[in-house]
Design an enzyme around this catalytic site. Structure first.
Site, PDB file in Angstrom:
ATOM      1  N   HIS A 107      52.154  -1.926  28.941  1.00  0.00           N
ATOM      2  CA  HIS A 107      52.872  -2.303  29.951  1.00  0.00           C
ATOM      3  C   HIS A 107      52.049  -2.227  31.224  1.00  0.00           C
ATOM      4  CE1 HIS A 107      56.851  -3.070  28.532  1.00  0.00           C
ATOM      5  NE2 HIS A 107      56.656  -1.904  27.549  1.00  0.00           N
TER       6      HIS A 107
ATOM      7  N   CYS B 263      52.885 -25.125  21.052  1.00  0.00           N
ATOM      8  CA  CYS B 263      53.359 -23.844  21.389  1.00  0.00           C
ATOM      9  C   CYS B 263      52.619 -22.805  20.967  1.00  0.00           C
ATOM     10  CB  CYS B 263      54.597 -23.366  21.371  1.00  0.00           C
ATOM     11  SG  CYS B 263      55.343 -23.366  19.547  1.00  0.00           S
TER      12      CYS B 263
HETATM   13  C1  PEP Z   1      52.589 -19.882  16.200  1.00  0.00           C
HETATM   14  O1  PEP Z   1      52.789 -19.367  14.995  1.00  0.00           O
HETATM   15  O2  PEP Z   1      51.760 -20.479  16.621  1.00  0.00           O
HETATM   16  C2  PEP Z   1      53.738 -19.365  17.189  1.00  0.00           C
HETATM   17  C3  PEP Z   1      53.832 -19.850  18.377  1.00  0.00           C
HETATM   18  O3  PEP Z   1      54.648 -18.464  16.587  1.00  0.00           O
HETATM   19  P1  PEP Z   1      54.153 -17.082  16.818  1.00  0.00           P
HETATM   20  O4  PEP Z   1      52.977 -16.969  17.645  1.00  0.00           O
HETATM   21  O5  PEP Z   1      55.590 -16.488  17.522  1.00  0.00           O
HETATM   22  O6  PEP Z   1      54.286 -16.572  15.461  1.00  0.00           O
END
Ligand code: PEP
Ligand code: MG
Length: 616
Positions: free
Chosen positions: A224, A544
């Site tokens: 944090h 993502c």
């Molecule tokens: C991934 O696996 O690329 C993803 C975006 O999910 P997390 O990182 O939350 O597992």
């Protein structure tokens, strides 16, 4: 040594303002730490250490249990008062600082309520006849150890939570022993603050406009304090071992928050270089600030969506500052962490609504709980949703959609909350860890059942209801993307897990880290296959995982046909810059060339040389 017992510290060092004459300076010393908040700060050091708290190891007499418990209760009362006062003073902080520290102070206050920590500490006093201080320290360490013992793919969150517990322990001990807290009262303007450690609550007291930089011996990249310092925008380095011990009155320091280097008593050459770096950083800031208002579009006018991943609501303010247009991945796990009971539908609705409203009309993709046997599951196991016994191979076990389909109440509650909140703005629902179309069909059935139930209840719902998408993060999902595209409304490619499962290397692995390579052709082919399956169906597809945040990979991903990326907010400007300097045709040609390669090292060379090969 226990992390709750602060090590022996020197008394505070308060050097005079200003830089001493060259002949009075001590030799240059360089310390390596963790780069936390970028930028370079130069200034006289201000050592801010705290005297150590004394903790007796002697046992108490049985007759003293009541008195000791009363001392503990009083320390809890004082700690609560201090934190409440601190909370009231938050208004003077910059907005990002407030957003980071307020939920943290709330978490501390919760721990000072009817919590496991206080129950455990009282039990240790009563049953083990420990002093209140020792009981607090031992209980905090036990809780922190339980948190950290969970082999989790989100080590960041675990470390933070363990640190929160230790931090509240330190406060209690300080109040039990009536040791004074650190004061920043004499902090001269333009100083470099150096300490062995800095609490997030201390960081909240810092006025970033008065401070050149911060550097400490302890602390990690994702705690944090680190998030707080980033939010405050103070050049900072944590984890520079031995630094606080080395500073003397009159020293000056250069702190490079981009490289993690701290130099005490820099040579003239070093000073010149540091001043240059300061100017370059200021220019880069201005460039990124200008970028915020410019569209994310390629030189030939192709629009690209750049969104942010969100792990805790505190990051919300960073999204707008970075120029992100919505949230491409809201990891909803934070709602279920650090608590003994599950959040109910109303509480979840409120949180999602706040986030959706904060995005002011930009879309928010909420991923339903991606929890597995490997993560901290206190609330889930307390509710009897997951077995107490550890999964022998958690990454391959009960995780994401697999768990949700086996826990209909948990799943339905979350879907109901998302649907109710979705009237506040554009929302999408995302399913984690999908491997088969059966899971998507079953999830959709649950989703539609929840819609019907909410309608019967007279709840207002968005029309149409939010799209239901699928994370492509297992090779099984990627290779059946053509079939999944018939069932899903959109894809979000999670390259973090996709690389892990494709290459059979844990994403948190350090020994075999070089084998975890998202540029391995196997991973790229999976990304390509899933992207093309979506594009054929004219279905939205985004990336993502961490690949999306690396501007070096932007041309390749654009060349594969992707036009939507979600990443940590601070990477948005860098990726936008990358988008704005390429042409789609070049990217497509480049991607074809890369996809012909079989050697990951060769692919890396190509990727690194993209701009250079074009002669820019
Ligand atoms: C991934 O696996 O690329 C993803 C975006 O999910 P997390 O990182 O939350 O597992
Ligand atoms: Mg994942």
């Amino acid at each position: 040594m226990s992390r709750v017992d602060p090590p022996q510290r020197k008394p505070p060092v308060r050097p005079a303002k200003g830089v001493p004459a060259a002949d009075e300076r001590r030799p240059e010393t360089v310390f390596a730490g963790i780069a936390i908040a970028p930028g370079v700060g130069i200034g006289p050091v201000f050592g801010a250490s705290e005297p150590p708290a004394e903790i007796t190891r002697n046992k108490i007499h049985a007759a003293d249990v009541a008195g000791e418990t009363a001392r503990l209760d009083e320390a809890v009362f004082i700690s609560r008062k201090q934190l409440t006062k601190l909370r009231a003073r938050l208004a003077v902080l910059p907005e990002e600082g407030q957003a980071e520290i307020a939920p943290l102070l709330d978490a501390y206050l919760l721990m000072l309520g009817p919590s496991r920590l206080l129950r455990g500490a009282r039990r240790r006093v009563a049953e083990l006849l420990l002093s209140a201080e020792r009981a607090v320290v031992d209980e905090c360490e036990a809780i922190a150890a339980t948190i950290l013992a969970n082999p989790d793919d989100d080590a960041v969150g675990l470390n933070r939570r363990a640190e929160e517990v230790r931090e509240i322990g330190r406060r209690l001990v300080r109040n039990l022993t009536r040791q004074p807290f650190r004061s920043f009262a004499g902090l001269p303007e333009g100083a470099v603050l150096i300490a062995e450690s800095l609490r997030p609550a201390d960081a909240a007291l810092i006025n970033p406009a008065r401070l050149a930089a911060v550097a400490t011996d302890e602390g990690g990249a994702d705690g944090h304090t680190a998030v707080m310092l980033r939010a405050l925008g103070v050049p900072s380095v944590l984890g520079a071992a031995g630094l606080a011990e080395a500073v003397r009155p009159g020293d000056i320091a250069v702190v490079d928050g981009s490289t993690g280097e701290v130099v005490l008593n820099p040579s003239s050459l070093r000073l010149v270089a540091a001043r240059r770096a300061m100017t370059a950083f200021a220019r880069e800031r201005q460039r990124y600030a200008r970028l915020r208002r410019l569209p994310a579009e390629t030189l030939d006018g192709e629009a690209v969506e750049l969104q942010a991943n969100l792990e805790i609501p505190a990051e919300l303010t960073l999204i707008a500052r970075a120029g992100g247009t919505g949230i491409g991945l809201l990891r909803s796990e934070f709602l279920f962490m650090n608590r003994e009971t599950l959040p109910d539908e109303d509480a979840q609705t409120e949180t999602y609504r706040t986030i959706i409203e904060a995005m002011g009309g930009d879309p928010v993709t909420i991923r339903v709980l991606d929890w597995g046997g490997e993560k901290d599951i206190e609330a889930l196991s307390a509710a009897g949703i997951v077995p107490e016994a550890a999964d022998p191979n958690p990454a391959l076990g009960l995780r994401g959609i697999r768990l949700l389909l086996r826990a209909p109440e948990l799943f339905e509650t979350q879907l109901a909350a998302i649907l109710r909140a979705a009237v506040s703005g554009p929302t999408r629902v995302l399913l984690p860890m999908v491997t088969t179309i059966g899971e998507v069909r079953a999830a959709r059935e649950v989703y539609e059942r929840v819609v019907r139930r909410l309608r019967r209840r007279g709840e207002r719902l968005p029309d149409p209801i939010p799209p239901l998408g699928v994370m492509i993060e297992t090779p099984g999902a990627a290779l059946s993307a053509d079939a999944l595209a018939l069932e899903a409304d959109f894809f979000a490619i999670g390259t973090n897990d996709l690389a892990m499962y494709a290459l059979a290397v844990d994403r948190g692995e350090t020994v075999l880290a070089e084998l975890y390579d998202p540029l391995h052709p196997a991973v790229l082919r999976l990304v390509q296959f899933a992207t093309e399956a979506a594009l054929r169906m004219r279905m939205p597809v985004s990336v993502c995982g961490e690949m999306a945040a690396n501007p070096k990979l932007t041309p390749l991903l654009l060349g594969l046909g992707l036009r939507s990326f979600s990443m940590n907010a601070s990477s948005v400007p860098k990726v936008k810059l990358a988008v704005r300097t390429v042409e789609i045709d070049d990217c497509a040609r480049f991607a074809r060339r890369v996809m012909e390669q079989s050697d990951p090292a060769r692919i890396r060379d190509l990727v690194m040389g993209f701009g250079r090969e074009r002669g820019d």
